[in-house]
Scaffold this motif. Structure first.
Motif, PDB file in Angstrom:
ATOM      1  N   LEU A 113      88.484 -14.622  32.764  1.00 39.62           N
ATOM      2  CA  LEU A 113      88.752 -12.721  32.401  1.00 39.62           C
ATOM      3  C   LEU A 113      87.491 -13.229  31.138  1.00 39.62           C
ATOM      4  CD1 LEU A 113      90.282 -10.882  31.231  1.00 39.62           C
ATOM      5  CD2 LEU A 113      91.549 -11.974  28.857  1.00 39.62           C
ATOM      6  N   LEU A 114      86.722 -12.012  32.065  1.00 36.07           N
ATOM      7  CA  LEU A 114      85.876 -11.709  31.758  1.00 36.07           C
ATOM      8  C   LEU A 114      85.652 -10.126  30.216  1.00 36.07           C
ATOM      9  CD1 LEU A 114      82.991 -11.525  33.739  1.00 36.07           C
ATOM     10  CD2 LEU A 114      83.006 -12.860  32.381  1.00 36.07           C
ATOM     11  N   SER A 115      85.477  -9.879  28.977  1.00 36.71           N
ATOM     12  CA  SER A 115      85.298  -8.700  28.340  1.00 36.71           C
ATOM     13  C   SER A 115      83.682  -8.780  27.601  1.00 36.71           C
ATOM     14  CB  SER A 115      86.463  -9.184  27.189  1.00 36.71           C
ATOM     15  OG  SER A 115      86.180 -10.808  26.135  1.00 36.71           O
ATOM     16  N   ARG A 116      84.123  -7.503  27.147  1.00 35.70           N
ATOM     17  CA  ARG A 116      82.948  -7.388  25.788  1.00 35.70           C
ATOM     18  C   ARG A 116      84.019  -6.868  24.544  1.00 35.70           C
ATOM     19  NH1 ARG A 116      78.519  -4.050  29.686  1.00 35.70           N
ATOM     20  NH2 ARG A 116      79.780  -2.408  30.440  1.00 35.70           N
ATOM     21  N   SER A 117      83.656  -6.085  24.186  1.00 39.70           N
ATOM     22  CA  SER A 117      83.164  -5.101  23.230  1.00 39.70           C
ATOM     23  C   SER A 117      82.134  -3.420  23.399  1.00 39.70           C
ATOM     24  CB  SER A 117      82.766  -4.979  21.356  1.00 39.70           C
ATOM     25  OG  SER A 117      82.364  -5.526  21.231  1.00 39.70           O
ATOM     26  N   ARG A 118      82.913  -2.909  23.701  1.00 38.56           N
ATOM     27  CA  ARG A 118      82.034  -0.975  23.452  1.00 38.56           C
ATOM     28  C   ARG A 118      81.609  -0.501  22.144  1.00 38.56           C
ATOM     29  NH1 ARG A 118      77.603  -2.344  26.626  1.00 38.56           N
ATOM     30  NH2 ARG A 118      77.689  -0.182  26.931  1.00 38.56           N
ATOM     31  N   PRO A 119      80.865   0.075  21.426  1.00 43.72           N
ATOM     32  CA  PRO A 119      80.893   0.874  20.393  1.00 43.72           C
ATOM     33  C   PRO A 119      81.156   2.623  20.741  1.00 43.72           C
ATOM     34  CG  PRO A 119      78.615  -0.099  20.502  1.00 43.72           C
ATOM     35  CD  PRO A 119      79.278  -0.652  20.993  1.00 43.72           C
ATOM     36  N   THR A 120      82.230   3.059  19.602  1.00 38.55           N
ATOM     37  CA  THR A 120      82.309   4.525  20.320  1.00 38.55           C
ATOM     38  C   THR A 120      82.033   4.969  18.914  1.00 38.55           C
ATOM     39  OG1 THR A 120      84.829   4.157  18.566  1.00 38.55           O
ATOM     40  CG2 THR A 120      85.022   3.341  21.559  1.00 38.55           C
ATOM     41  N   SER A 121      81.942   6.335  19.289  1.00 33.62           N
ATOM     42  CA  SER A 121      82.201   7.461  18.452  1.00 33.62           C
ATOM     43  C   SER A 121      82.433   7.165  16.710  1.00 33.62           C
ATOM     44  CB  SER A 121      81.032   9.256  18.483  1.00 33.62           C
ATOM     45  OG  SER A 121      82.582   9.002  19.573  1.00 33.62           O
ATOM     46  N   ASN A 172      85.276  -0.461  18.040  1.00 32.57           N
ATOM     47  CA  ASN A 172      85.001  -1.488  19.477  1.00 32.57           C
ATOM     48  C   ASN A 172      86.374  -1.260  20.677  1.00 32.57           C
ATOM     49  OD1 ASN A 172      82.374  -2.205  18.653  1.00 32.57           O
ATOM     50  ND2 ASN A 172      82.950  -3.600  17.935  1.00 32.57           N
ATOM     51  N   GLU A 173      85.436  -0.236  21.385  1.00 39.65           N
ATOM     52  CA  GLU A 173      86.410  -0.829  22.750  1.00 39.65           C
ATOM     53  C   GLU A 173      86.276  -1.876  23.099  1.00 39.65           C
ATOM     54  OE1 GLU A 173      85.981   1.867  26.089  1.00 39.65           O
ATOM     55  OE2 GLU A 173      87.199   3.054  25.142  1.00 39.65           O
ATOM     56  N   GLN A 174      87.304  -2.009  23.526  1.00 39.92           N
ATOM     57  CA  GLN A 174      87.699  -3.572  24.578  1.00 39.92           C
ATOM     58  C   GLN A 174      87.748  -3.261  25.543  1.00 39.92           C
ATOM     59  OE1 GLN A 174      86.696  -5.902  21.977  1.00 39.92           O
ATOM     60  NE2 GLN A 174      87.425  -7.855  23.294  1.00 39.92           N
ATOM     61  N   GLU A 175      86.684  -4.041  27.344  1.00 40.40           N
ATOM     62  CA  GLU A 175      86.834  -3.537  28.524  1.00 40.40           C
ATOM     63  C   GLU A 175      86.633  -5.443  29.043  1.00 40.40           C
ATOM     64  OE1 GLU A 175      83.973  -0.097  29.328  1.00 40.40           O
ATOM     65  OE2 GLU A 175      83.069  -2.095  29.176  1.00 40.40           O
TER      66      GLU A 175
END
Length: 195
Positions: free
Chosen positions: A65-73, A77-80
């Motif tokens: 399982l790969l994951s990353r967090s993406r900053p939102t406005s 953070n949103e997890q992907e």
């Protein structure tokens, strides 16, 4: 399923890159390491190493399982999540979610579809008690896994178990126990409520 120009492709390469960012061995700030694709802690291949992995990949597909967090406005953070393979550069589609059965389950299932085609038809464990009892009884374990295709157990195929609740997260393998992918009544490893 594209990566930025700086990020490599493939679970093993992404994990190495993640540790290089985290240990300040790239031009990126170490605190941004969580925004790079990396193997989710506890999943196969997720051990520490910023110097790379074994030169030769495994002889068979191993789902992870790969994951990353993406900053939102909104200063969050949103997890992907996406499935990956330790033996090749295969990566599944991106799923968003909270990581507690949302987004991560779909990615784990994608990875198992790649590594073990047909795993959804494996015989499920149908009671909560059997989740632990089957793993502790050699005879019950042998009876269950006799229905698996040859070599799948040795290669890390999932143990399919009924879901106790709708968003029960799939459990990665640990301490000699196989991965557990939850299934809903009538539809192994797909959506739905447990009994």
């Amino acid at each position: 399923m594209t990566a930025t120009a700086a990020e490599p492709i493939g679970a093993r390469a992404r994990q190495t890159y993640y540790w290089r960012v985290r240990n300040a061995r790239t031009r990126h700030r170490p605190e941004t390491a969580g925004q790079t694709w990396h193997i989710q802690p506890g999943h196969p291949g997720g051990a520490y190493c910023d110097l790379g992995h074994k030169l030769d990949p495994p002889a068979h597909h191993i789902p992870t399982l790969l994951s990353r967090s993406r900053p939102t406005s909104r200063r969050r953070n949103e997890q992907e999540f996406r499935g990956g393979c330790l033996a090749c550069e295969w990566e599944g589609p991106v799923h968003s979610g909270d990581g507690f059965g949302g987004g991560d389950n779909e990615a784990v299932e994608d990875a198992h579809d790649h590594a073990f085609p047909g795993w959804r038809t494996l015989p499920p464990i149908t009671t909560v008690e059997d989740r632990w009892a089957v793993l502790q009884s050699r005879s019950r374990w042998a009876q269950l896994t006799a229905q698996y295709p040859a070599e799948w157990v040795d290669q890390g195929a999932s143990l399919v178990a009924w879901r106790r609740h709708r968003r029960e997260a799939h459990a990665p393998p640990h301490a000699g126990r196989p991965a557990t992918n939850s299934a809903s009544p009538g539809h192994p490893a797909t959506g739905g409520d447990a009994p």
